[in-house]
Design a protein around this motif. Structure first.
Motif, PDB file in Angstrom:
ATOM      1  N   VAL A 137       0.826  -1.199   0.000  1.00  0.00           N
ATOM      2  CA  VAL A 137       0.000   0.000   0.000  1.00  0.00           C
ATOM      3  C   VAL A 137       0.865   1.256   0.000  1.00  0.00           C
ATOM      4  O   VAL A 137       0.355   2.344   0.031  1.00  0.00           O
ATOM      5  CB  VAL A 137      -0.956   0.041   1.221  1.00  0.00           C
ATOM      6  CG1 VAL A 137      -2.373  -0.160   0.844  1.00  0.00           C
ATOM      7  CG2 VAL A 137      -0.548  -0.926   2.289  1.00  0.00           C
ATOM      8  N   ASP A 138       2.165   1.077  -0.064  1.00  0.00           N
ATOM      9  CA  ASP A 138       3.068   2.222  -0.007  1.00  0.00           C
ATOM     10  C   ASP A 138       3.172   2.947  -1.341  1.00  0.00           C
ATOM     11  O   ASP A 138       3.414   4.142  -1.375  1.00  0.00           O
ATOM     12  CB  ASP A 138       4.468   1.767   0.428  1.00  0.00           C
ATOM     13  CG  ASP A 138       4.464   1.195   1.843  1.00  0.00           C
ATOM     14  OD1 ASP A 138       3.536   1.524   2.594  1.00  0.00           O
ATOM     15  OD2 ASP A 138       5.374   0.418   2.167  1.00  0.00           O
ATOM     16  N   GLN A 139       3.001   2.241  -2.420  1.00  0.00           N
ATOM     17  CA  GLN A 139       3.182   2.826  -3.744  1.00  0.00           C
ATOM     18  C   GLN A 139       1.861   3.392  -4.258  1.00  0.00           C
ATOM     19  O   GLN A 139       0.793   2.882  -3.979  1.00  0.00           O
ATOM     20  CB  GLN A 139       3.689   1.781  -4.724  1.00  0.00           C
ATOM     21  CG  GLN A 139       5.018   1.178  -4.352  1.00  0.00           C
ATOM     22  CD  GLN A 139       5.403   0.068  -5.314  1.00  0.00           C
ATOM     23  OE1 GLN A 139       4.631  -0.334  -6.159  1.00  0.00           O
ATOM     24  NE2 GLN A 139       6.613  -0.421  -5.171  1.00  0.00           N
ATOM     25  N   VAL A 140       1.979   4.469  -5.034  1.00  0.00           N
ATOM     26  CA  VAL A 140       0.814   5.039  -5.697  1.00  0.00           C
ATOM     27  C   VAL A 140       0.664   4.322  -7.031  1.00  0.00           C
ATOM     28  O   VAL A 140       1.547   4.364  -7.874  1.00  0.00           O
ATOM     29  CB  VAL A 140       0.991   6.556  -5.919  1.00  0.00           C
ATOM     30  CG1 VAL A 140      -0.187   7.123  -6.671  1.00  0.00           C
ATOM     31  CG2 VAL A 140       1.180   7.267  -4.597  1.00  0.00           C
ATOM     32  N   SER A 141      -0.456   3.654  -7.187  1.00  0.00           N
ATOM     33  CA  SER A 141      -0.654   2.870  -8.396  1.00  0.00           C
ATOM     34  C   SER A 141      -1.273   3.717  -9.501  1.00  0.00           C
ATOM     35  O   SER A 141      -1.751   4.834  -9.278  1.00  0.00           O
ATOM     36  CB  SER A 141      -1.543   1.659  -8.112  1.00  0.00           C
ATOM     37  OG  SER A 141      -2.869   2.084  -7.878  1.00  0.00           O
ATOM     38  N   GLU A 142      -1.276   3.155 -10.686  1.00  0.00           N
ATOM     39  CA  GLU A 142      -1.864   3.828 -11.842  1.00  0.00           C
ATOM     40  C   GLU A 142      -3.368   4.043 -11.629  1.00  0.00           C
ATOM     41  O   GLU A 142      -3.918   5.075 -12.013  1.00  0.00           O
ATOM     42  CB  GLU A 142      -1.622   2.978 -13.088  1.00  0.00           C
ATOM     43  CG  GLU A 142      -2.145   3.582 -14.362  1.00  0.00           C
ATOM     44  CD  GLU A 142      -1.882   2.712 -15.563  1.00  0.00           C
ATOM     45  OE1 GLU A 142      -2.679   2.788 -16.500  1.00  0.00           O
ATOM     46  OE2 GLU A 142      -0.889   1.963 -15.565  1.00  0.00           O
ATOM     47  N   MET A 143      -4.021   3.088 -11.008  1.00  0.00           N
ATOM     48  CA  MET A 143      -5.458   3.200 -10.755  1.00  0.00           C
ATOM     49  C   MET A 143      -5.762   4.310  -9.743  1.00  0.00           C
ATOM     50  O   MET A 143      -6.764   5.002  -9.855  1.00  0.00           O
ATOM     51  CB  MET A 143      -6.032   1.879 -10.244  1.00  0.00           C
ATOM     52  CG  MET A 143      -6.213   0.843 -11.300  1.00  0.00           C
ATOM     53  SD  MET A 143      -7.437   1.354 -12.517  1.00  0.00           S
ATOM     54  CE  MET A 143      -6.486   1.282 -14.005  1.00  0.00           C
ATOM     55  N   GLN A 144      -4.890   4.497  -8.777  1.00  0.00           N
ATOM     56  CA  GLN A 144      -5.092   5.576  -7.807  1.00  0.00           C
ATOM     57  C   GLN A 144      -4.933   6.941  -8.476  1.00  0.00           C
ATOM     58  O   GLN A 144      -5.675   7.877  -8.167  1.00  0.00           O
ATOM     59  CB  GLN A 144      -4.123   5.430  -6.640  1.00  0.00           C
ATOM     60  CG  GLN A 144      -4.457   4.258  -5.751  1.00  0.00           C
ATOM     61  CD  GLN A 144      -3.369   3.965  -4.737  1.00  0.00           C
ATOM     62  OE1 GLN A 144      -2.200   4.279  -4.965  1.00  0.00           O
ATOM     63  NE2 GLN A 144      -3.734   3.358  -3.622  1.00  0.00           N
ATOM     64  N   LEU A 145      -3.990   7.036  -9.394  1.00  0.00           N
ATOM     65  CA  LEU A 145      -3.832   8.285 -10.144  1.00  0.00           C
ATOM     66  C   LEU A 145      -5.049   8.542 -11.024  1.00  0.00           C
ATOM     67  O   LEU A 145      -5.514   9.676 -11.146  1.00  0.00           O
ATOM     68  CB  LEU A 145      -2.557   8.244 -10.980  1.00  0.00           C
ATOM     69  CG  LEU A 145      -1.249   8.208 -10.190  1.00  0.00           C
ATOM     70  CD1 LEU A 145      -0.062   8.033 -11.131  1.00  0.00           C
ATOM     71  CD2 LEU A 145      -1.091   9.470  -9.371  1.00  0.00           C
ATOM     72  N   MET A 146      -5.573   7.479 -11.628  1.00  0.00           N
ATOM     73  CA  MET A 146      -6.781   7.595 -12.451  1.00  0.00           C
ATOM     74  C   MET A 146      -7.966   8.026 -11.591  1.00  0.00           C
ATOM     75  O   MET A 146      -8.778   8.852 -12.003  1.00  0.00           O
ATOM     76  CB  MET A 146      -7.063   6.253 -13.132  1.00  0.00           C
ATOM     77  CG  MET A 146      -8.315   6.242 -13.948  1.00  0.00           C
ATOM     78  SD  MET A 146      -8.111   7.261 -15.388  1.00  0.00           S
ATOM     79  CE  MET A 146      -9.211   6.446 -16.489  1.00  0.00           C
ATOM     80  N   GLN A 147      -8.053   7.463 -10.395  1.00  0.00           N
ATOM     81  CA  GLN A 147      -9.136   7.822  -9.482  1.00  0.00           C
ATOM     82  C   GLN A 147      -9.075   9.308  -9.136  1.00  0.00           C
ATOM     83  O   GLN A 147     -10.091  10.004  -9.175  1.00  0.00           O
ATOM     84  CB  GLN A 147      -9.031   6.984  -8.214  1.00  0.00           C
ATOM     85  CG  GLN A 147     -10.019   7.359  -7.148  1.00  0.00           C
ATOM     86  CD  GLN A 147      -9.715   6.678  -5.822  1.00  0.00           C
ATOM     87  OE1 GLN A 147      -8.842   5.837  -5.736  1.00  0.00           O
ATOM     88  NE2 GLN A 147     -10.425   7.063  -4.800  1.00  0.00           N
ATOM     89  N   ASN A 148      -7.893   9.794  -8.818  1.00  0.00           N
ATOM     90  CA  ASN A 148      -7.734  11.214  -8.495  1.00  0.00           C
ATOM     91  C   ASN A 148      -8.097  12.094  -9.677  1.00  0.00           C
ATOM     92  O   ASN A 148      -8.745  13.132  -9.526  1.00  0.00           O
ATOM     93  CB  ASN A 148      -6.304  11.500  -8.040  1.00  0.00           C
ATOM     94  CG  ASN A 148      -6.017  10.952  -6.670  1.00  0.00           C
ATOM     95  OD1 ASN A 148      -6.925  10.659  -5.910  1.00  0.00           O
ATOM     96  ND2 ASN A 148      -4.744  10.789  -6.360  1.00  0.00           N
TER      97      ASN A 148
END
Length: 76
Positions: free
Chosen positions: A40-51
């Protein structure tokens, strides 16, 4: 003029819904990937898409409010 503004409101409302759904889907995918990988430490591509989708939702909502304000101003 009012017809154009009403059409703009409808289009912006649809964009809000699409952005919301895409953001929720990205959230569900990122949560699933986080649970499977245990990282959970890394920012994933899906989290960037969510933002990005949530920012788009806020942007479209603000534009819809501006169009409603213009519509109210010209109708009086």
């Amino acid at each position: 003029m009012q017809t154009i503004l009403i059409i703009a409101i409808v289009i912006l409302a649809l964009l809000v819904v699409v952005s919301l759904v895409r953001g929720i889907i990205a959230f569900m995918k990122s949560t699933k990937v986080d649970l499977e990988s245990g990282q959970v430490d890394q920012v994933s591509e899906m989290q960037l898409m969510q933002n990005k989708m949530m920012f788009n939702r806020i942007k479209y909502q603000a534009l819809a409010i501006v169009v409603v304000a213009i519509l109210l101003a010209i109708s009086q």
